[in-house]
Design a protein around this motif. Structure first.
Motif, PDB file in Angstrom:
ATOM      1  N   ASN A  64      26.978  51.286  -1.188  1.00  0.00           N
ATOM      2  CA  ASN A  64      26.105  52.416  -1.501  1.00  0.00           C
ATOM      3  C   ASN A  64      25.951  53.325  -0.290  1.00  0.00           C
ATOM      4  O   ASN A  64      26.051  54.544  -0.389  1.00  0.00           O
ATOM      5  CB  ASN A  64      24.739  51.886  -1.955  1.00  0.00           C
ATOM      6  CG  ASN A  64      23.835  53.007  -2.388  1.00  0.00           C
ATOM      7  OD1 ASN A  64      24.277  53.912  -3.081  1.00  0.00           O
ATOM      8  ND2 ASN A  64      22.594  52.946  -1.970  1.00  0.00           N
ATOM      9  N   THR A  65      25.731  52.717   0.875  1.00  0.00           N
ATOM     10  CA  THR A  65      25.579  53.502   2.101  1.00  0.00           C
ATOM     11  C   THR A  65      26.933  54.036   2.580  1.00  0.00           C
ATOM     12  O   THR A  65      27.022  55.146   3.082  1.00  0.00           O
ATOM     13  CB  THR A  65      24.959  52.636   3.219  1.00  0.00           C
ATOM     14  OG1 THR A  65      24.027  51.739   2.628  1.00  0.00           O
ATOM     15  CG2 THR A  65      24.253  53.481   4.229  1.00  0.00           C
ATOM     16  N   ILE A 105      21.711  63.410   0.833  1.00  0.00           N
ATOM     17  CA  ILE A 105      21.211  62.246   1.572  1.00  0.00           C
ATOM     18  C   ILE A 105      19.736  62.028   1.265  1.00  0.00           C
ATOM     19  O   ILE A 105      19.307  60.906   1.005  1.00  0.00           O
ATOM     20  CB  ILE A 105      21.457  62.407   3.088  1.00  0.00           C
ATOM     21  CG1 ILE A 105      22.938  62.182   3.384  1.00  0.00           C
ATOM     22  CG2 ILE A 105      20.607  61.423   3.885  1.00  0.00           C
ATOM     23  CD1 ILE A 105      23.322  62.263   4.821  1.00  0.00           C
ATOM     24  N   TYR A 134      24.395  59.004  -1.684  1.00  0.00           N
ATOM     25  CA  TYR A 134      25.319  58.846  -0.560  1.00  0.00           C
ATOM     26  C   TYR A 134      26.777  59.147  -0.908  1.00  0.00           C
ATOM     27  O   TYR A 134      27.469  59.773  -0.110  1.00  0.00           O
ATOM     28  CB  TYR A 134      25.176  57.460   0.053  1.00  0.00           C
ATOM     29  CG  TYR A 134      23.913  57.343   0.862  1.00  0.00           C
ATOM     30  CD1 TYR A 134      23.887  57.783   2.184  1.00  0.00           C
ATOM     31  CD2 TYR A 134      22.746  56.863   0.303  1.00  0.00           C
ATOM     32  CE1 TYR A 134      22.725  57.723   2.918  1.00  0.00           C
ATOM     33  CE2 TYR A 134      21.576  56.803   1.034  1.00  0.00           C
ATOM     34  CZ  TYR A 134      21.574  57.229   2.346  1.00  0.00           C
ATOM     35  OH  TYR A 134      20.424  57.183   3.066  1.00  0.00           O
ATOM     36  N   ALA A 181      27.135  62.854  -0.793  1.00  0.00           N
ATOM     37  CA  ALA A 181      26.981  63.318   0.581  1.00  0.00           C
ATOM     38  C   ALA A 181      28.266  63.061   1.368  1.00  0.00           C
ATOM     39  O   ALA A 181      28.744  63.921   2.101  1.00  0.00           O
ATOM     40  CB  ALA A 181      25.804  62.624   1.249  1.00  0.00           C
ATOM     41  N   TRP A 182      28.841  61.883   1.168  1.00  0.00           N
ATOM     42  CA  TRP A 182      30.095  61.560   1.858  1.00  0.00           C
ATOM     43  C   TRP A 182      31.223  62.482   1.428  1.00  0.00           C
ATOM     44  O   TRP A 182      32.063  62.875   2.236  1.00  0.00           O
ATOM     45  CB  TRP A 182      30.479  60.105   1.599  1.00  0.00           C
ATOM     46  CG  TRP A 182      29.873  59.188   2.601  1.00  0.00           C
ATOM     47  CD1 TRP A 182      28.701  58.507   2.483  1.00  0.00           C
ATOM     48  CD2 TRP A 182      30.395  58.862   3.893  1.00  0.00           C
ATOM     49  NE1 TRP A 182      28.457  57.787   3.624  1.00  0.00           N
ATOM     50  CE2 TRP A 182      29.480  57.975   4.503  1.00  0.00           C
ATOM     51  CE3 TRP A 182      31.536  59.228   4.597  1.00  0.00           C
ATOM     52  CZ2 TRP A 182      29.673  57.459   5.778  1.00  0.00           C
ATOM     53  CZ3 TRP A 182      31.733  58.713   5.872  1.00  0.00           C
ATOM     54  CH2 TRP A 182      30.808  57.842   6.446  1.00  0.00           C
ATOM     55  N   THR A 221      15.838  55.206   1.058  1.00  0.00           N
ATOM     56  CA  THR A 221      16.843  54.482   1.834  1.00  0.00           C
ATOM     57  C   THR A 221      16.204  53.360   2.642  1.00  0.00           C
ATOM     58  O   THR A 221      16.726  52.241   2.682  1.00  0.00           O
ATOM     59  CB  THR A 221      17.583  55.446   2.782  1.00  0.00           C
ATOM     60  OG1 THR A 221      18.070  56.541   2.012  1.00  0.00           O
ATOM     61  CG2 THR A 221      18.728  54.769   3.481  1.00  0.00           C
TER      62      THR A 221
END
Lengths: 278, 378
Positions: free
Chosen positions: A52-53, A238, A243, A246-247, B328
């Motif tokens: 996910n990150t 973000i 994510y 965003a990436w 987050t």
């Protein structure tokens, strides 16, 4: 057997073509290896993170392909800001350098001030510029574009003027002496000696300015009134916990940087074809 | 010869100084020119209706919002009146509104609206010359400040979650009854704003905690109202635009069960003494959505009054601010609990996080659109 292998290795090493191929191939292979580790989630284990990150490359590509019109529009705005800011800023920077080289006693001090501008963080500059340019136009898009371009411009002026000044003044001593012995006019010295001498320095400045122009464009988008651009999308996504998207925008920002740098390299290799100084 | 050289040097210094001074003078100019005449001009003529105001501001392209997940109610409102869903990006001051760059500006009742109206330090002193459009009245309200954690956390620590909610709600109950004291507690805890503004905020937040979207009084604080939650989720589905197709598909399929669980707050509200048996975890942290201010007074009051200690919890309150993303922080386990808006939680879950709302502290939307009355008279 061993001797033969060694000679083959040596031959490869001395072969110009093989050298060229390896200097291109090795970085590509390294990139592919990283991508493979990333897609295979080995990177996630190393950095102790989850998908996910740090989303998988396949998902990032998928998002870009799904939204090509939106990505293209945002990338276009960022590219416009970066390129216009870079070109205008560099031209102004060069003119400042010419001015400084002509009136050197004043110019050196002036350049110090310009250099000080370089030390202002973009994060501080961007909101100030947005505030300053509020009366430029009633259309917030134009207003914001102007503010963003201004930030890029200021950052680019500094590196260009300082480098170009060096190019215009750090001449080979005998060259200037020769010109003097010919009783050359100041303008002749400038056009025949100083100007050509500064060209490689201009490219040195551009090599620094091109990546900085992208970064400034991306950061100044955070603070702009009108919501558009790759940088703005990175931030929005973000904050929203998106994510993968965003990436995807980060990848696009990288691509813009690579393309601009590639174009610069191409122009440089054409312009400086017969005059590499190294 | 030497003298002229020195003179030139001196001139260069003076010249450089002059440039620096003009540059800095310019900096100040743009922000201090705010005392425009429009502030004092008397309102004459008849004030437009809400619909006319929204349509006029939208036609001028001067509707403002902060974006970053705060914009969905505005989009829903614009769509309600068949207007293009475009808005300007507001920064975290009201300067844009003050200078008429934004004529219909987003403002939270407890924060920006107070700065616009009031005359204490940092206020714009507009008083009653401004009017507001309430999202609750317009039927586009979305729920804001909640308490959430990961889906896994309450499964592993059910008693801790219930005890935390019990003590927090006790804090909120005290805070809404005693806003003056609550404001002082928050101010002492390291406030980002003046004590006057803190008190204003405490009073306004109390209204949001004790009144629901339809204007009815709420007595069981933190209750997750089914209808308001459903309306929030429906608006999310309609207005949250996600470029990631798998995320937007996930969002489409969400039901309330994917984003909230009511059992913990019910258990907490039914308890008389806050004793839920052995606590699985006694040291917990809560991540706020923003800087320390009365928006979060319940937690600070529970802390200061020892309510957390009473139930056997040691709570650390972590302020947010800027781009710190509370979703987050909770999702990756940096903190146990968080305060966020329902829309943020929903889109984060769509993006791949696994979060769960366990209490809804604000029972109605605190978002309003503020406008200067003299700009919208017929």
């Amino acid at each position: 057997m061993i001797r033969k292998r060694k000679s083959l290795w040596r031959r490869l090493k001395e072969n110009k073509v093989a050298q060229g191929v390896s200097s291109v191939l090795l970085p590509i292979l390294f990139g592919v290896l990283i991508l493979a580790l990333w897609q295979g989630q080995v990177l996630h284990k190393i950095f102790n993170t989850d998908t996910n990150t740090l989303p998988l490359p396949s998902r990032i590509c998928h998002i870009i392909i799904d939204n090509i019109p939106a990505f293209a529009q945002n990338a276009l705005y960022t590219l416009l800001v970066a390129v216009i800011g870079l070109v205008v800023g560099s031209i102004i920077g060069y003119l400042i350098a010419v001015f400084a080289a002509t009136f050197q006693k004043w110019g050196k001090g002036g350049l110090t001030i310009v250099g000080a501008f370089n030390a202002i963080p973009i994060v501080a500059l961007a909101p100030v510029m947005t505030n300053w340019t509020k009366d430029i136009s009633s259309d917030p898009n134009i207003r914001s574009m102007f503010a963003k371009t201004l930030v890029v411009m200021i950052v680019c002026i500094a590196s260009m003027s300082i480098n170009a000044f060096r190019g215009l003044t750090e001449l080979k001593p005998f060259a200037l002496d020769l010109m003097k012995s010919y009783a050359a006019k100041k303008s002749t010295v400038f056009f025949k000696l100083r100007l050509p001498n500064s060209v490689p320095y201009v490219f040195t400045a551009l090599r620094v300015s091109v990546p900085i122009s992208i970064i400034s464009a991306v950061v100044s988008e955070y603070f702009a009134e009108y919501i558009v651009g790759v940088g703005r999308e990175i931030r929005e996504n973000i904050v929203l916990g998106q994510y993968p998207t965003a990436w995807a925008y980060i990848v696009v920002a990288c691509l813009i940087g690579l393309v601009m740098y590639g174009v610069l390299m191409l122009v440089e290799s054409i312009v400086l074809k017969n005059r590499r100084i190294k | 010869m030497k003298k002229t050289k020195e003179l030139k040097k001196l001139l260069a210094v003076v010249f450089a100084g002059a440039i620096a001074v003009t540059a800095f003078a310019g900096c100040g100019e743009s922000s201090s020119s705010s005392d425009s005449s429009s502030k004092d001009s008397a309102t004459s003529g008849k004030l437009m209706s809400n619909e006319e105001i929204i349509k006029k501001a939208a036609a001028d392209g001067k509707v403002g919002n902060w974006g970053l997940g705060n914009e969905y109610e505005i989009l829903a409102l614009l769509q309600k009146y068949d207007l293009p869903t475009k808005y300007l990006s507001e920064d975290f001051t009201m300067d844009g509104f003050d200078q008429d760059d934004i004529t219909l500006a987003s403002a939270m009742t407890y924060n920006e609206l107070g700065l616009v109206k009031n005359d204490y330090d940092g206020g714009y002193k507009y008083g009653d010359t401004v009017g507001t459009i309430d999202m609750n009245d317009e039927g586009v309200a979305m729920l804001e400040d909640n308490i959430f954690c990961t889906k896994e956390f309450p499964k592993k620590n059910p008693n801790t979650v219930k005890a935390f909610l019990y003590a927090s709600m006790k804090g909120w109950a005290y805070a809404v009854k005693n806003p003056e004291e609550a404001a002082q507690i928050v101010f002492d805890a390291g406030s980002s704003v003046s004590s006057d503004h803190q008190l204003y905020m405490a009073k306004e937040v109390a209204k949001l905690v004790t009144t629901d979207t339809k204007g009815k009084t709420v007595s069981d604080y933190g209750n997750i109202d089914e209808d308001a939650m459903q309306q929030t989720l429906d608006l999310c589905k309609k207005y949250v635009q996600l470029d990631d197709s798998s995320a937007s598909k996930k969002l489409e399929g969400f039901t309330l069960d994917d984003i909230r669980d009511t059992q913990y707050i019910k258990a907490a509200n039914e308890s008389k003494d806050g004793k839920f048996g052995k606590l699985e975890k006694t040291d917990v942290t809560i991540q706020l959505k923003w800087l320390p201010q009365a928006q979060f007074m319940g937690y600070y009051v529970a802390q200061a009054k020892g309510y957390y200690d009473e139930v056997g919890l040691k709570v650390t309150i972590t302020p947010g601010g800027g781009d710190i993303s509370e979703t987050t922080a909770v999702n990756n386990g940096t903190v146990d609990f968080g305060v966020t808006w329902v829309a943020n939680l929903t889109s984060a879950n769509a993006g791949g996080m696994d979060l769960l709302e366990i209490a809804q502290v604000y029972q109605r939307s605190g978002l309003e659109l503020v406008y200067k009355k003299d700009l919208f008279t017929k």
